[in-house]
Design a protein around this motif. Sequence first.
Motif, PDB file in Angstrom:
ATOM      1  N   ALA A 113       0.840  -1.195   0.000  1.00 51.22           N
ATOM      2  CA  ALA A 113       0.000   0.000   0.000  1.00 51.22           C
ATOM      3  C   ALA A 113       0.878   1.250   0.000  1.00 51.22           C
ATOM      4  CB  ALA A 113      -0.909   0.002   1.220  1.00 51.22           C
ATOM      5  N   SER A 114       0.446   2.259  -0.738  1.00 47.63           N
ATOM      6  CA  SER A 114       1.206   3.513  -0.794  1.00 47.63           C
ATOM      7  C   SER A 114       1.147   4.223   0.555  1.00 47.63           C
ATOM      8  CB  SER A 114       0.659   4.416  -1.902  1.00 47.63           C
ATOM      9  OG  SER A 114      -0.680   4.780  -1.633  1.00 47.63           O
ATOM     10  N   ALA A 116       1.148   7.436   3.363  1.00 46.08           N
ATOM     11  CA  ALA A 116       0.464   8.724   3.484  1.00 46.08           C
ATOM     12  C   ALA A 116       1.368   9.831   2.966  1.00 46.08           C
ATOM     13  CB  ALA A 116       0.104   8.985   4.946  1.00 46.08           C
ATOM     14  N   TRP A 122      -6.858  14.729   4.324  1.00 45.32           N
ATOM     15  CA  TRP A 122      -7.168  15.302   3.020  1.00 45.32           C
ATOM     16  C   TRP A 122      -6.790  16.780   3.011  1.00 45.32           C
ATOM     17  CZ3 TRP A 122      -7.726  12.257  -0.909  1.00 45.32           C
ATOM     18  CH2 TRP A 122      -8.133  10.938  -0.685  1.00 45.32           C
ATOM     19  N   HIS A 159      -3.589   9.034  -7.960  1.00 49.03           N
ATOM     20  CA  HIS A 159      -4.616   8.168  -7.359  1.00 49.03           C
ATOM     21  C   HIS A 159      -5.543   9.039  -6.517  1.00 49.03           C
ATOM     22  CE1 HIS A 159      -2.617   4.494  -8.587  1.00 49.03           C
ATOM     23  NE2 HIS A 159      -1.483   4.993  -8.133  1.00 49.03           N
ATOM     24  N   LYS A 161      -8.246   8.472  -5.050  1.00 46.75           N
ATOM     25  CA  LYS A 161      -8.849   7.831  -3.881  1.00 46.75           C
ATOM     26  C   LYS A 161      -7.888   7.848  -2.684  1.00 46.75           C
ATOM     27  CE  LYS A 161     -11.942   4.660  -6.338  1.00 46.75           C
ATOM     28  NZ  LYS A 161     -12.877   5.577  -6.741  1.00 46.75           N
ATOM     29  N   CYS A 162      -6.614   8.142  -2.937  1.00 45.97           N
ATOM     30  CA  CYS A 162      -5.598   8.113  -1.887  1.00 45.97           C
ATOM     31  C   CYS A 162      -4.939   9.462  -1.625  1.00 45.97           C
ATOM     32  CB  CYS A 162      -4.505   7.110  -2.251  1.00 45.97           C
ATOM     33  SG  CYS A 162      -5.121   5.429  -2.383  1.00 45.97           S
ATOM     34  N   TYR A 163      -4.997  10.362  -2.595  1.00 48.17           N
ATOM     35  CA  TYR A 163      -4.334  11.663  -2.471  1.00 48.17           C
ATOM     36  C   TYR A 163      -5.229  12.752  -3.031  1.00 48.17           C
ATOM     37  CZ  TYR A 163      -0.450   8.490  -1.879  1.00 48.17           C
ATOM     38  OH  TYR A 163       0.346   7.473  -1.435  1.00 48.17           O
ATOM     39  N   GLY A 179      -3.069   7.842   1.574  1.00 48.52           N
ATOM     40  CA  GLY A 179      -2.362   6.740   0.914  1.00 48.52           C
ATOM     41  C   GLY A 179      -3.230   5.497   0.899  1.00 48.52           C
ATOM     42  N   GLY A 180      -2.611   4.329   0.815  1.00 51.08           N
ATOM     43  CA  GLY A 180      -3.328   3.065   0.837  1.00 51.08           C
ATOM     44  C   GLY A 180      -3.589   2.459  -0.533  1.00 51.08           C
ATOM     45  N   CYS A 181      -3.129   3.080  -1.611  1.00 52.74           N
ATOM     46  CA  CYS A 181      -3.316   2.524  -2.959  1.00 52.74           C
ATOM     47  C   CYS A 181      -2.307   1.410  -3.199  1.00 52.74           C
ATOM     48  CB  CYS A 181      -3.140   3.602  -4.015  1.00 52.74           C
ATOM     49  SG  CYS A 181      -4.445   4.844  -3.999  1.00 52.74           S
TER      50      CYS A 181
END
Length: 183
Positions: A113-114, A116, A122, A159, A161-163, A179-181
Amino acid sequence: MNRYRCSSPVWVEEPADGFKSTGCNNLLCKGFVPVNYAPITPGGTIEATGGQTKVTIKIFKSKHVGHWWLHFGYDIQNLSPVGYWPKSLFNKMADHANLITWGGFTRSSAGDASPAMSNGQWPGETSAFVRDVKSVNSYGQGYSEPAPGHKGLCAYISHDKCYGLSPFINDMFSYRGPGGCTE
Protein backbone atom coordinates in the motif's frame (compact mmCIF):
# COMPACT_ATOMS: atom_id res chain seq x y z
CA MET A 1 -6.65 6.33 -11.47
CA ASN A 2 -4.78 9.21 -13.07
CA ARG A 3 -6.77 12.41 -13.22
CA TYR A 4 -5.99 15.72 -14.89
CA ARG A 5 -7.80 18.91 -13.90
CA CYS A 6 -7.39 20.67 -17.23
CA SER A 7 -8.42 20.17 -20.83
CA SER A 8 -5.66 17.71 -21.71
CA PRO A 9 -2.56 16.12 -20.24
CA VAL A 10 0.61 18.21 -20.40
CA TRP A 11 3.85 16.36 -20.95
CA VAL A 12 7.28 17.33 -19.70
CA GLU A 13 10.02 17.68 -22.30
CA GLU A 14 11.84 14.44 -22.82
CA PRO A 15 15.57 14.72 -22.10
CA ALA A 16 17.84 14.95 -25.15
CA ASP A 17 18.84 11.28 -24.74
CA GLY A 18 15.21 10.05 -24.50
CA PHE A 19 15.48 8.96 -20.82
CA LYS A 20 18.23 6.43 -21.63
CA SER A 21 20.54 7.71 -18.89
CA THR A 22 19.06 11.06 -17.80
CA GLY A 23 15.75 12.23 -16.41
CA CYS A 24 15.79 11.14 -12.75
CA ASN A 25 14.22 13.16 -9.95
CA ASN A 26 17.18 12.15 -7.76
CA LEU A 27 20.91 11.51 -8.24
CA LEU A 28 20.61 7.87 -9.43
CA CYS A 29 21.26 8.75 -13.06
CA LYS A 30 23.46 11.38 -14.62
CA GLY A 31 22.10 14.80 -15.39
CA PHE A 32 21.81 17.01 -12.33
CA VAL A 33 25.16 18.45 -11.21
CA PRO A 34 25.18 19.07 -7.43
CA VAL A 35 27.41 21.72 -5.90
CA ASN A 36 29.61 21.10 -2.87
CA TYR A 37 27.91 21.71 0.48
CA ALA A 38 24.41 21.90 -1.02
CA PRO A 39 21.72 22.26 1.68
CA ILE A 40 19.54 19.51 0.14
CA THR A 41 19.86 16.68 -2.39
CA PRO A 42 17.34 16.04 -5.19
CA GLY A 43 15.24 13.03 -4.22
CA GLY A 44 15.91 13.61 -0.52
CA THR A 45 13.38 14.31 2.21
CA ILE A 46 12.89 17.67 3.86
CA GLU A 47 11.90 16.93 7.44
CA ALA A 48 9.50 19.31 9.18
CA THR A 49 10.62 20.27 12.65
CA GLY A 50 7.96 21.28 15.16
CA GLY A 51 5.07 21.33 12.68
CA GLN A 52 5.18 22.95 9.27
CA THR A 53 8.49 23.97 7.74
CA LYS A 54 8.65 26.75 5.16
CA VAL A 55 11.16 26.36 2.35
CA THR A 56 11.86 28.43 -0.74
CA ILE A 57 12.84 26.84 -4.04
CA LYS A 58 13.86 28.86 -7.07
CA ILE A 59 14.67 27.45 -10.51
CA PHE A 60 16.05 29.76 -13.15
CA LYS A 61 18.06 29.71 -16.34
CA SER A 62 21.56 31.21 -16.21
CA LYS A 63 21.85 33.97 -18.79
CA HIS A 64 25.58 33.41 -19.26
CA VAL A 65 25.89 29.65 -19.81
CA GLY A 66 22.27 28.52 -20.15
CA HIS A 67 22.19 25.87 -17.40
CA TRP A 68 19.04 25.56 -15.27
CA TRP A 69 19.93 26.27 -11.61
CA LEU A 70 18.16 25.08 -8.45
CA HIS A 71 18.47 27.21 -5.30
CA PHE A 72 17.00 26.36 -1.88
CA GLY A 73 16.54 28.08 1.47
CA TYR A 74 14.28 28.50 4.47
CA ASP A 75 13.48 32.07 3.45
CA ILE A 76 13.67 33.92 0.15
CA GLN A 77 16.47 36.21 1.35
CA ASN A 78 18.90 33.34 2.08
CA LEU A 79 18.91 30.95 -0.86
CA SER A 80 21.84 28.62 -1.51
CA PRO A 81 22.72 26.84 -4.75
CA VAL A 82 21.93 23.13 -4.84
CA GLY A 83 23.17 22.48 -8.37
CA TYR A 84 22.10 22.68 -11.98
CA TRP A 85 20.78 20.78 -14.97
CA PRO A 86 23.17 21.34 -17.91
CA LYS A 87 21.58 22.93 -20.97
CA SER A 88 22.78 19.90 -22.99
CA LEU A 89 20.09 17.77 -21.29
CA PHE A 90 17.29 19.56 -23.10
CA ASN A 91 16.19 19.96 -26.70
CA LYS A 92 13.49 22.61 -26.42
CA MET A 93 14.35 24.68 -23.35
CA ALA A 94 16.90 26.96 -24.99
CA ASP A 95 14.98 30.12 -24.07
CA HIS A 96 12.45 29.17 -21.39
CA ALA A 97 10.59 26.34 -19.69
CA ASN A 98 7.01 25.74 -20.71
CA LEU A 99 6.16 23.42 -17.81
CA ILE A 100 7.24 23.18 -14.19
CA THR A 101 5.75 20.67 -11.77
CA TRP A 102 5.33 21.08 -8.00
CA GLY A 103 3.80 18.89 -5.36
CA GLY A 104 4.32 15.71 -3.43
CA PHE A 105 5.57 12.26 -4.33
CA THR A 106 5.29 8.94 -2.52
CA ARG A 107 6.66 5.53 -3.37
CA SER A 108 6.15 1.95 -2.22
CA SER A 109 7.24 -1.50 -3.33
CA ALA A 110 5.04 -3.36 -5.84
CA GLY A 111 2.01 -4.82 -4.08
CA ASP A 112 2.47 -2.73 -0.91
CA ALA A 113 0.00 0.00 0.00
CA SER A 114 1.21 3.51 -0.79
CA PRO A 115 2.23 5.64 2.21
CA ALA A 116 0.46 8.72 3.48
CA MET A 117 1.51 12.10 2.12
CA SER A 118 2.04 15.01 4.52
CA ASN A 119 0.03 14.33 7.70
CA GLY A 120 -2.23 11.77 6.01
CA GLN A 121 -5.38 13.91 6.07
CA TRP A 122 -7.17 15.30 3.02
CA PRO A 123 -6.12 18.79 1.77
CA GLY A 124 -6.99 21.59 4.15
CA GLU A 125 -5.50 24.22 6.45
CA THR A 126 -2.91 21.89 8.00
CA SER A 127 -1.82 20.26 4.74
CA ALA A 128 1.50 20.44 3.02
CA PHE A 129 1.24 23.37 0.65
CA VAL A 130 3.05 25.27 -2.05
CA ARG A 131 2.57 29.02 -2.00
CA ASP A 132 3.85 32.09 -3.78
CA VAL A 133 4.00 30.13 -7.04
CA LYS A 134 5.43 32.48 -9.62
CA SER A 135 6.87 32.34 -13.08
CA VAL A 136 10.15 34.22 -13.46
CA ASN A 137 10.95 36.28 -16.53
CA SER A 138 14.40 36.75 -18.04
CA TYR A 139 15.03 39.69 -15.66
CA GLY A 140 14.39 37.57 -12.55
CA GLN A 141 11.02 39.20 -11.81
CA GLY A 142 8.25 36.92 -10.55
CA TYR A 143 4.66 37.16 -11.78
CA SER A 144 1.47 35.22 -11.10
CA GLU A 145 -0.29 35.27 -14.44
CA PRO A 146 0.64 32.74 -17.14
CA ALA A 147 3.10 34.06 -19.67
CA PRO A 148 1.59 35.09 -23.03
CA GLY A 149 0.80 31.98 -25.05
CA HIS A 150 0.84 29.63 -22.01
CA LYS A 151 -2.17 27.84 -20.55
CA GLY A 152 -1.39 28.38 -16.88
CA LEU A 153 -1.80 25.64 -14.30
CA CYS A 154 -2.85 22.02 -14.72
CA ALA A 155 -3.32 19.64 -11.80
CA TYR A 156 -2.37 15.96 -11.90
CA ILE A 157 -3.36 13.38 -9.28
CA SER A 158 -2.07 9.83 -9.71
CA HIS A 159 -4.62 8.17 -7.36
CA ASP A 160 -7.53 10.41 -6.38
CA LYS A 161 -8.85 7.83 -3.88
CA CYS A 162 -5.60 8.11 -1.89
CA TYR A 163 -4.33 11.66 -2.47
CA GLY A 164 -5.87 15.06 -2.99
CA LEU A 165 -5.14 18.56 -4.18
CA SER A 166 -6.87 21.82 -3.32
CA PRO A 167 -7.85 24.45 -5.88
CA PHE A 168 -5.11 26.93 -6.80
CA ILE A 169 -6.09 30.22 -5.13
CA ASN A 170 -3.96 33.28 -4.32
CA ASP A 171 -0.79 31.69 -5.76
CA MET A 172 -1.14 28.68 -3.43
CA PHE A 173 -2.36 25.06 -3.33
CA SER A 174 -2.30 22.30 -0.70
CA TYR A 175 -1.87 18.57 -1.12
CA ARG A 176 -1.86 15.40 0.97
CA GLY A 177 -3.74 12.19 1.51
CA PRO A 178 -3.97 8.98 3.54
CA GLY A 179 -2.36 6.74 0.91
CA GLY A 180 -3.33 3.07 0.84
CA CYS A 181 -3.32 2.52 -2.96
CA THR A 182 -1.83 -0.75 -4.24
CA GLU A 183 -1.90 -0.08 -7.99
